[in-house]
Design an enzyme around this catalytic site. Structure first.
Site, PDB file in Angstrom:
ATOM      1  N   ASP A 277      35.282  30.200  40.358  1.00 17.30           N
ATOM      2  CA  ASP A 277      35.730  30.919  41.551  1.00 17.30           C
ATOM      3  C   ASP A 277      35.039  30.312  42.760  1.00 17.30           C
ATOM      4  O   ASP A 277      33.799  30.268  42.825  1.00 17.30           O
ATOM      5  CB  ASP A 277      35.379  32.409  41.421  1.00 17.30           C
TER       6      ASP A 277
ATOM      7  N   ASP B 260      41.973  29.405  44.730  1.00 12.83           N
ATOM      8  CA  ASP B 260      40.528  29.193  44.641  1.00 12.83           C
ATOM      9  C   ASP B 260      39.905  29.750  43.375  1.00 12.83           C
ATOM     10  O   ASP B 260      38.687  29.933  43.316  1.00 12.83           O
ATOM     11  CB  ASP B 260      39.845  29.828  45.854  1.00 12.83           C
ATOM     12  N   GLU B 261      40.700  29.992  42.339  1.00 14.88           N
ATOM     13  CA  GLU B 261      40.166  30.687  41.171  1.00 14.88           C
ATOM     14  C   GLU B 261      40.959  30.283  39.936  1.00 14.88           C
ATOM     15  O   GLU B 261      42.184  30.181  39.985  1.00 14.88           O
ATOM     16  CB  GLU B 261      40.278  32.194  41.406  1.00 14.88           C
TER      17      GLU B 261
END
Length: 406
Positions: free
Chosen positions: A9, A103-104
């Protein structure tokens, strides 16, 4: 066989990209967001979080809590580029990468241990490479199941990592509040508290039949999670289902004439994104939200797949002309759907298609170098650029924010 799952993350992703690209923002409280009264916080740097500013918070509330913060308009193209670089690093250790957003992601590295070492070593190397090659911070959780890996990465933030060995899963979960479990929202949390259950360990200690009697099928599910049972696989799927752009206006607009320039600009942005991703749209959807927050969507299947923004606009305009507008509109959006891989070579004898392709390539090159306002159509030339209403958690991977020169 015990799996090794990593949850990676990025830390305050949009804000971190802004701080990376503008040295003046480093160490400063930064809010990435839009209109100060009608937008939402898309990202909050760790420097501003002690003031209670969080993602998805109304901008008006965030500015009241942190009036000294630096508010930065979003630059989606920069975030998409950074995300692509991060995912290339993740995919260098395993093909089993499941993106949750820009983003993860989850990674199943079980089959990679013989090549790259332990899960903790792989996570460390990934975070080191992201820091070195993309110049951004990332956190990671390592566990035998997805849920535990996700919780571990949350607890490791910012810029850290935490491993939960399989044999420590129950003890790790036991002391956590029930709200940490997937599926436990405020209402379920209140219900559990009313039953005298406040920790995950207390759920694990209950008889599954008793929980099912009190909570229905959710009761057995929560008992499974509380005891570390999470059989969900890491599903590698990065194919976008749609590519879209939408804007919330500072003032509500009334009538098709006022809306068309904005819809035109959105269609052009979507066309650029289609061409960058090597895909074409088989359908177009128009999205409207009126002053009462009523959502209106209209959809049209195209005669032929396209990545041309003008063709998308013509379809969206046709949809708008067929839609009654009794109230003013606060938001419009255009999205490309039924995405197909690039059709490859254009028809040899289709002179118009060949001409449009060459024109779009030239315009894309200008936009890439000088920004989206360098060359555009007359009706959108004087438009203000607004922030997309949806927040990061709603799936930013299918959004497009207008790019502004710094």
């Amino acid at each position: 066989m015990t799996r090794t799952i990593i949850h990676v993350d990025m830390d305050a992703f949009y804000a971190s990209v802004e701080q990376r690209d503008d040295p003046r923002l480093r160490g400063k409280p930064v809010i990435v967001g839009g209109h100060p009264t009608r937008g939402v916080v898309l990202a909050a740097s760790y420097e501003v979080r002690p003031f209670g500013v969080r993602s998805a918070m109304p901008m008006s509330q965030a500015v009241r809590r942190a009036p000294h913060a630096v508010v930065v308009p979003p630059r989606f193209e920069a975030y998409a580029t950074a995300s692509e670089e991060v995912f290339q690093i993740l995919e260098s250790v395993t093909p089993l990468v499941e993106p949750l957003s820009l983003d993860e992601a989850f990674l199943d590295v079980t089959g990679s241990l013989a090549l790259f070492g332990t899960g903790a070593r792989i996570a460390t190397n990934l975070r080191t490479r992201i820091a070195r090659e993309v110049n951004l911070p990332a956190s990671a959780g390592i566990a035998a199941v997805k849920m535990v890996a996700k919780i571990a990465s949350d607890l490791a933030k910012p810029n850290g990592q935490k491993e939960v060995p399989a044999h420590e899963t129950l003890s790790f979960l036991a002391a956590l509040p029930v709200g940490r479990l997937w599926g436990v929202g405020p209402r379920m949390e209140e219900t559990l508290h009313g039953m005298g259950i406040r920790t995950v360990g207390q759920i694990a200690a209950q008889d599954p039949g008793f929980l099912e009697e009190k909570l229905g099928s959710m009761g057995r599910h929560l008992h499974d999670l509380a005891t570390g049972v999470d059989e969900r696989d890491v599903v590698p799927d990065r194919a976008a289902k749609s590519i879209g752009a939408e804007d919330t206006f500072p003032d509500d607009l009334r009538g098709a004439d006022a809306l068309l320039p904005h819809i035109h600009a959105q269609a052009l942005r979507v066309g650029r994104r289609l061409r960058r991703s090597g895909t074409r749209a088989g359908a177009v959807q128009l999205k409207l939200k009126d002053t009462d927050f009523k959502l209106i969507t209209r959809r049209k299947t195209l005669d032929a797949p396209t990545d041309d923004g003008q063709a998308l606009f013509r379809a969206a305009r046709e949809l708008l002309e067929r839609t009654p507008l009794p109230k003013a509109i606060r938001l419009t959006g255009v999205s490309a759907q039924e995405l197909l891989g690039d059709a490859g070579q254009l028809p040899l004898f289709d002179a118009k298609a060949q001409k449009n392709s060459r024109l779009n390539a030239a315009l894309d090159a200008i936009v890439q170098r000088y920004g989206s306002k360098a060359v555009t159509t007359a009706d959108v030339a004087d438009l203000e650029e607004y922030v997309d209403e949806r927040d990061r958690a709603a799936g930013a991977s299918n959004l497009d924010f207008p790019r502004k020169p710094r």
